[in-house]
Design a protein around this motif. Sequence first.
Motif, mmCIF file in Angstrom:
data_model
loop_
_atom_site.group_PDB
_atom_site.id
_atom_site.type_symbol
_atom_site.label_atom_id
_atom_site.label_comp_id
_atom_site.label_asym_id
_atom_site.label_seq_id
_atom_site.Cartn_x
_atom_site.Cartn_y
_atom_site.Cartn_z
ATOM 1 N N ILE B 9 64.488 -76.067 -41.606
ATOM 2 C CA ILE B 9 65.493 -77.132 -41.672
ATOM 3 C C ILE B 9 66.859 -76.598 -41.233
ATOM 4 O O ILE B 9 67.540 -77.201 -40.408
ATOM 5 C CB ILE B 9 65.585 -77.706 -43.103
ATOM 6 C CG1 ILE B 9 64.279 -78.408 -43.470
ATOM 7 C CG2 ILE B 9 66.768 -78.654 -43.229
ATOM 8 C CD1 ILE B 9 64.189 -78.787 -44.932
ATOM 9 N N PHE B 10 67.227 -75.448 -41.781
ATOM 10 C CA PHE B 10 68.521 -74.872 -41.413
ATOM 11 C C PHE B 10 68.560 -74.538 -39.928
ATOM 12 O O PHE B 10 69.581 -74.703 -39.281
ATOM 13 C CB PHE B 10 68.811 -73.632 -42.262
ATOM 14 C CG PHE B 10 69.099 -73.938 -43.703
ATOM 15 C CD1 PHE B 10 70.003 -74.932 -44.051
ATOM 16 C CD2 PHE B 10 68.455 -73.253 -44.723
ATOM 17 C CE1 PHE B 10 70.274 -75.235 -45.383
ATOM 18 C CE2 PHE B 10 68.716 -73.542 -46.059
ATOM 19 C CZ PHE B 10 69.623 -74.531 -46.388
ATOM 20 N N LYS B 11 67.442 -74.081 -39.403
ATOM 21 C CA LYS B 11 67.400 -73.753 -37.981
ATOM 22 C C LYS B 11 67.641 -75.004 -37.138
ATOM 23 O O LYS B 11 68.334 -74.958 -36.127
ATOM 24 C CB LYS B 11 66.062 -73.111 -37.608
ATOM 25 C CG LYS B 11 65.990 -72.694 -36.163
ATOM 26 C CD LYS B 11 64.772 -71.835 -35.863
ATOM 27 C CE LYS B 11 64.924 -70.445 -36.463
ATOM 28 N NZ LYS B 11 63.751 -69.583 -36.246
ATOM 29 N N ALA B 12 67.068 -76.110 -37.573
ATOM 30 C CA ALA B 12 67.250 -77.354 -36.820
ATOM 31 C C ALA B 12 68.717 -77.757 -36.773
ATOM 32 O O ALA B 12 69.165 -78.403 -35.828
ATOM 33 C CB ALA B 12 66.410 -78.470 -37.434
ATOM 34 N N LEU B 13 69.468 -77.365 -37.783
ATOM 35 C CA LEU B 13 70.889 -77.732 -37.841
ATOM 36 C C LEU B 13 71.790 -76.611 -37.315
ATOM 37 O O LEU B 13 73.012 -76.738 -37.351
ATOM 38 C CB LEU B 13 71.276 -78.071 -39.279
ATOM 39 C CG LEU B 13 70.529 -79.242 -39.911
ATOM 40 C CD1 LEU B 13 70.920 -79.394 -41.367
ATOM 41 C CD2 LEU B 13 70.804 -80.538 -39.153
ATOM 42 N N SER B 14 71.210 -75.553 -36.817
ATOM 43 C CA SER B 14 72.002 -74.373 -36.464
ATOM 44 C C SER B 14 72.586 -74.437 -35.055
ATOM 45 O O SER B 14 73.476 -73.677 -34.727
ATOM 46 C CB SER B 14 71.145 -73.113 -36.603
ATOM 47 O OG SER B 14 70.171 -73.062 -35.572
ATOM 48 N N SER B 15 72.072 -75.332 -34.222
ATOM 49 C CA SER B 15 72.660 -75.498 -32.903
ATOM 50 C C SER B 15 73.726 -76.589 -32.986
ATOM 51 O O SER B 15 73.481 -77.667 -33.522
ATOM 52 C CB SER B 15 71.579 -75.879 -31.895
ATOM 53 O OG SER B 15 72.050 -76.852 -30.978
#
Lengths: 112, 112
Positions: B9-15
Motif C-alpha cells: 500500500i505504501f509503495k503504491a503511494l510512494s510515487s
Amino acid sequence: MELSNYARIFKALSSEQRLKIFMMIYDNCCAPEESKLGSEFRFVNDACCSIKGGIEKAFTKICDCMSLSRSTISHHFKELQNAGLITCEREGQTYRCSVNEATINAIKNFLK
Amino acid sequence: MELSNYARIFKALSSEQRLKIFMMIYDNCCAPEESKLGSEFRFVNDACCSIKGGIEKAFTKICDCMSLSRSTISHHFKELQNAGLITCEREGQTYRCSVNEATINAIKNFLK
DNA sequence: TAGATTATTCTACAATCATGGAACTTTCGA
DNA sequence: TCGAAAGTTCCATGATTGTAGAATAATCTA
C-alpha cells in the motif's frame, strides 16, 4: 506540507524490510502483545521501544535478528530519518531512536 | 493483514505522480477548498469525486491534465487497484472509481 | 594501548520501477 | 458502418533502489 513530502514518507515505508525496522521502533516492546511483527521480533536482546509515556528507547541492535548487512541497515535508518519518521541520537557506540509523532499525525491527517 | 500488504500500500503511494492521481480520486471535488493538490487540480473537466455521502465518482479523464501518457496512467491506476486503494468499474468508455475506505482505515489503524 | 565492536561511506550490481510508443480492443457517435 | 476516442498490453529504456563487501572511523573494554 508538500505532496512530495508525503510521497517521500510513503516511499520510506514502502520497502518491507524498512517497514519492519520502523515497526520495531514504533511498537511498544513493553506491550509486545500489540506488536505487528509477530513473535519472532517481540523479545530481542534488551531492546525496548515505546512511543507512549515518553520513554522512547530503541537501539539499532534490534536489527541484528534481521538477515541484512550492517551497511544495509544503516542505509534504511538514514532513509527513515530523512523522511522524518524517526529521530536518532548517538549514545555511545549505538543510537537511541524515537518515532517522530508529528510525522505520524501528518499522515493520519493527510488521509483525514 | 500481513506486513507485506502494508508495504505494498505504501509503495503504491510512494510515487508522487501516483499519489497525485490517488488524491484526485480521494479529494472531495465538491468541496475543492479542501483539496490537497492546489488550484490546478480543483476543477478539471466534469470529474467529481467524493468519499463522503456515498457519491464516490471519478473518471480517469481527470488525469489528462497531468503530463503523462495514457499507458503510464493506466499502469498507475492498476497499481492503485492492486494495492486495494481504489476500485474501478467500467462505465462505457471510461471508469468510475472510488476509494476503498477499508484500506484507508487499515492504514490509520496500523499507525494507531 | 590494542583489539573488539559498532556504525558510516564508497563502490558495485542485480532487480525493480516510471515512463512512453506502438499495436490492439472496445465503445461511442455521426 | 466507420472513424474517433479511451483504455490495455507489450516492449523497451533510463533511472532508482535494495543490497552487500571492503575500507574507514569512532567507541568501548580488557
